[in-house]
Write a protein that holds these residues in place. Structure first.
Motif, PDB file in Angstrom:
ATOM      1  N   VAL A  66       9.851  -6.652   6.278  1.00 53.64           N
ATOM      2  CA  VAL A  66      10.080  -6.524   4.845  1.00 53.64           C
ATOM      3  C   VAL A  66       8.768  -6.220   4.136  1.00 53.64           C
ATOM      4  O   VAL A  66       7.692  -6.576   4.618  1.00 53.64           O
ATOM      5  N   CYS A  67       8.871  -5.566   2.999  1.00 52.19           N
ATOM      6  CA  CYS A  67       7.729  -5.356   2.112  1.00 52.19           C
ATOM      7  C   CYS A  67       8.226  -5.479   0.677  1.00 52.19           C
ATOM      8  O   CYS A  67       9.230  -4.859   0.310  1.00 52.19           O
ATOM      9  N   GLY A  68       7.548  -6.295  -0.121  1.00 55.09           N
ATOM     10  CA  GLY A  68       7.944  -6.515  -1.504  1.00 55.09           C
ATOM     11  C   GLY A  68       8.210  -7.971  -1.820  1.00 55.09           C
ATOM     12  O   GLY A  68       8.381  -8.339  -2.973  1.00 55.09           O
ATOM     13  N   LEU A  69       8.254  -8.803  -0.803  1.00 53.60           N
ATOM     14  CA  LEU A  69       8.394 -10.249  -0.938  1.00 53.60           C
ATOM     15  C   LEU A  69       7.441 -10.911   0.045  1.00 53.60           C
ATOM     16  O   LEU A  69       7.201 -10.375   1.126  1.00 53.60           O
ATOM     17  N   PRO A  70       6.907 -12.082  -0.295  1.00 53.80           N
ATOM     18  CA  PRO A  70       7.087 -12.836  -1.539  1.00 53.80           C
ATOM     19  C   PRO A  70       6.260 -12.305  -2.707  1.00 53.80           C
ATOM     20  O   PRO A  70       6.397 -12.801  -3.827  1.00 53.80           O
ATOM     21  N   THR A  71       5.405 -11.315  -2.471  1.00 53.99           N
ATOM     22  CA  THR A  71       4.610 -10.718  -3.545  1.00 53.99           C
ATOM     23  C   THR A  71       5.107  -9.309  -3.814  1.00 53.99           C
ATOM     24  O   THR A  71       5.366  -8.538  -2.879  1.00 53.99           O
ATOM     25  N   ALA A  72       5.264  -8.950  -5.081  1.00 51.79           N
ATOM     26  CA  ALA A  72       5.741  -7.613  -5.443  1.00 51.79           C
ATOM     27  C   ALA A  72       4.770  -6.543  -4.973  1.00 51.79           C
ATOM     28  O   ALA A  72       3.554  -6.695  -5.085  1.00 51.79           O
ATOM     29  N   VAL A  73       5.326  -5.443  -4.440  1.00 52.20           N
ATOM     30  CA  VAL A  73       4.535  -4.312  -3.962  1.00 52.20           C
ATOM     31  C   VAL A  73       5.165  -3.035  -4.527  1.00 52.20           C
ATOM     32  O   VAL A  73       6.302  -2.710  -4.198  1.00 52.20           O
ATOM     33  N   PRO A  74       4.456  -2.298  -5.381  1.00 50.43           N
ATOM     34  CA  PRO A  74       5.057  -1.117  -6.032  1.00 50.43           C
ATOM     35  C   PRO A  74       5.552  -0.056  -5.050  1.00 50.43           C
ATOM     36  O   PRO A  74       6.609   0.531  -5.256  1.00 50.43           O
ATOM     37  N   ASP A  75       4.816   0.208  -3.965  1.00 47.59           N
ATOM     38  CA  ASP A  75       5.163   1.280  -3.034  1.00 47.59           C
ATOM     39  C   ASP A  75       5.845   0.755  -1.778  1.00 47.59           C
ATOM     40  O   ASP A  75       5.614   1.270  -0.676  1.00 47.59           O
ATOM     41  N   HIS A  76       6.710  -0.247  -1.933  1.00 46.77           N
ATOM     42  CA  HIS A  76       7.293  -0.896  -0.754  1.00 46.77           C
ATOM     43  C   HIS A  76       8.071   0.073   0.136  1.00 46.77           C
ATOM     44  O   HIS A  76       7.990   0.003   1.367  1.00 46.77           O
ATOM     45  N   ALA A  77       8.810   1.014  -0.452  1.00 40.03           N
ATOM     46  CA  ALA A  77       9.612   1.927   0.374  1.00 40.03           C
ATOM     47  C   ALA A  77       8.725   2.851   1.204  1.00 40.03           C
ATOM     48  O   ALA A  77       8.970   3.074   2.394  1.00 40.03           O
ATOM     49  N   ARG A  78       7.680   3.384   0.598  1.00 37.21           N
ATOM     50  CA  ARG A  78       6.775   4.264   1.329  1.00 37.21           C
ATOM     51  C   ARG A  78       6.049   3.518   2.445  1.00 37.21           C
ATOM     52  O   ARG A  78       5.862   4.046   3.547  1.00 37.21           O
ATOM     53  N   LEU A  79       5.618   2.308   2.159  1.00 33.71           N
ATOM     54  CA  LEU A  79       4.887   1.535   3.154  1.00 33.71           C
ATOM     55  C   LEU A  79       5.754   1.209   4.365  1.00 33.71           C
ATOM     56  O   LEU A  79       5.303   1.301   5.517  1.00 33.71           O
ATOM     57  N   VAL A  80       7.008   0.850   4.119  1.00 32.22           N
ATOM     58  CA  VAL A  80       7.899   0.529   5.234  1.00 32.22           C
ATOM     59  C   VAL A  80       8.272   1.787   6.011  1.00 32.22           C
ATOM     60  O   VAL A  80       8.386   1.757   7.243  1.00 32.22           O
ATOM     61  N   ALA A  81       8.442   2.904   5.318  1.00 34.39           N
ATOM     62  CA  ALA A  81       8.706   4.163   6.016  1.00 34.39           C
ATOM     63  C   ALA A  81       7.559   4.501   6.958  1.00 34.39           C
ATOM     64  O   ALA A  81       7.776   4.945   8.095  1.00 34.39           O
ATOM     65  N   ALA A  82       6.334   4.285   6.509  1.00 34.33           N
ATOM     66  CA  ALA A  82       5.169   4.545   7.358  1.00 34.33           C
ATOM     67  C   ALA A  82       5.161   3.632   8.576  1.00 34.33           C
ATOM     68  O   ALA A  82       4.828   4.061   9.687  1.00 34.33           O
ATOM     69  N   VAL A  83       5.538   2.375   8.384  1.00 36.11           N
ATOM     70  CA  VAL A  83       5.605   1.439   9.505  1.00 36.11           C
ATOM     71  C   VAL A  83       6.680   1.862  10.497  1.00 36.11           C
ATOM     72  O   VAL A  83       6.492   1.787  11.717  1.00 36.11           O
ATOM     73  N   ALA A  84       7.827   2.301   9.990  1.00 36.26           N
ATOM     74  CA  ALA A  84       8.910   2.740  10.877  1.00 36.26           C
ATOM     75  C   ALA A  84       8.445   3.873  11.783  1.00 36.26           C
ATOM     76  O   ALA A  84       8.712   3.883  12.990  1.00 36.26           O
ATOM     77  N   LEU A  85       7.724   4.833  11.215  1.00 36.78           N
ATOM     78  CA  LEU A  85       7.211   5.943  12.023  1.00 36.78           C
ATOM     79  C   LEU A  85       6.171   5.452  13.023  1.00 36.78           C
ATOM     80  O   LEU A  85       6.125   5.924  14.170  1.00 36.78           O
ATOM     81  N   ALA A  86       5.334   4.509  12.612  1.00 34.78           N
ATOM     82  CA  ALA A  86       4.327   3.959  13.518  1.00 34.78           C
ATOM     83  C   ALA A  86       4.983   3.214  14.678  1.00 34.78           C
ATOM     84  O   ALA A  86       4.542   3.328  15.830  1.00 34.78           O
ATOM     85  N   LEU A  87       6.037   2.475  14.395  1.00 36.27           N
ATOM     86  CA  LEU A  87       6.732   1.737  15.449  1.00 36.27           C
ATOM     87  C   LEU A  87       7.463   2.696  16.388  1.00 36.27           C
ATOM     88  O   LEU A  87       7.534   2.450  17.602  1.00 36.27           O
ATOM     89  N   ARG A  88       8.001   3.774  15.844  1.00 44.07           N
ATOM     90  CA  ARG A  88       8.639   4.785  16.703  1.00 44.07           C
ATOM     91  C   ARG A  88       7.629   5.344  17.697  1.00 44.07           C
ATOM     92  O   ARG A  88       7.920   5.476  18.893  1.00 44.07           O
ATOM     93  N   ALA A  89       6.435   5.666  17.223  1.00 47.70           N
ATOM     94  CA  ALA A  89       5.387   6.181  18.100  1.00 47.70           C
ATOM     95  C   ALA A  89       4.946   5.120  19.110  1.00 47.70           C
ATOM     96  O   ALA A  89       4.701   5.426  20.289  1.00 47.70           O
ATOM     97  N   PHE A  90       4.863   3.878  18.670  1.00 49.40           N
ATOM     98  CA  PHE A  90       4.465   2.801  19.572  1.00 49.40           C
ATOM     99  C   PHE A  90       5.490   2.618  20.683  1.00 49.40           C
ATOM    100  O   PHE A  90       5.125   2.441  21.855  1.00 49.40           O
ATOM    101  N   ILE A  91       6.775   2.650  20.339  1.00 50.83           N
ATOM    102  CA  ILE A  91       7.833   2.499  21.349  1.00 50.83           C
ATOM    103  C   ILE A  91       7.748   3.619  22.384  1.00 50.83           C
ATOM    104  O   ILE A  91       7.898   3.381  23.589  1.00 50.83           O
ATOM    105  N   ALA A  92       7.489   4.833  21.933  1.00 48.38           N
ATOM    106  CA  ALA A  92       7.377   5.960  22.862  1.00 48.38           C
ATOM    107  C   ALA A  92       6.220   5.743  23.833  1.00 48.38           C
ATOM    108  O   ALA A  92       6.360   5.930  25.052  1.00 48.38           O
TER     109      ALA A  92
END
Length: 218
Positions: A66-92
């Motif tokens: 998660v991103c945005g809790l417990p502290t508000a993060v303005p760019d939470h969607a972009r940050l999580v999208a970046a993590v998703a791509l990083a995890l995809r590369a890590f799994i490969a």
């Protein structure tokens, strides 16, 4: 009775599921658990490089971030999208290094979320709300090897990431929702246009874009 200490805010939730873990567990339980532990330890290290995204928990073969809790993060969607791509590369990379063909699916959704610590024993921070449920459904309904996102995530991240429009997908308890497949970060200055991908498209077809990639304008 212990008082609930919670936080309410807008956040993005990511679920990552290892699809073929159960089959491994039946055939080689000890090795399956060792591999999953090594994978999730790698996840922890990867996520630590993408703060303020953090791992809430793992349940069996599923990790929730998660991103945005417990502290508000303005760019939470972009940050999580970046993590998703990083995890995809890590799994490969993990699959190659450990000679194991990991099959995964990911799902993202953003919206209102409540975070809290409940009870008096074995305390753990957890998150609650329809946002969690929809993100989980995006994961369970994703094509193997892809990252499926809702329109809400797409609206907040489309200027920084490349998506393919998958179209309406069945979501348990919600009827149908329009979904997108997150492909990559968008190169600077790239012309962006969403394209439609049939809900029954295979991983190979989604990856190639055959039949749906638009022609850039002159």
């Amino acid at each position: 009775q212990r008082r609930v200490h919670g936080a309410v805010g807008e956040a993005t939730v990511l679920f990552v599921k290892i699809l073929n873990f159960d089959a491994w567990l039946c055939d080689h339980p000890a090795r399956a658990v060792r591999v999953l532990n090594a994978l999730f330890c790698g996840f922890d290290a990867e996520v630590a490089r993408h703060r303020p995204v953090w791992k809430v928990k793992t349940v069996g073969n599923v990790a929730m971030l998660v991103c945005g809790l417990p502290t508000a993060v303005p760019d939470h969607a972009r940050l999580v999208a970046a993590v998703a791509l990083a995890l995809r590369a890590f799994i490969a990379g993990f699959s190659i290094r450990n000679r194991c063909d990991l099959e995964f699916a990911m799902g993202l959704h953003c919206g209102p979320l409540v975070g809290a610590v409940l009870g008096t024993r074995q305390l753990a921070y957890d998150t609650f709300g329809d946002t969690v449920n929809v993100a989980s459904r995006m994961c369970s309904g994703a094509v193997s090897g892809t990252i499926q996102a809702t329109q809400a995530v797409h609206a907040l991240a489309r200027d920084a990431f490349q998506f393919q429009a998958r179209g309406d997908v069945a979501v348990k308890g919600r009827g149908t929702l329009f979904a997108f497949v997150l492909l990559s970060a968008a190169p600077t200055g790239m012309w962006m246009q969403d394209v439609r991908v049939p809900p029954d498209a295979s991983l190979e077809t989604v990856a190639s874009g055959n039949g749906w990639l638009p022609t850039p304008p002159p």
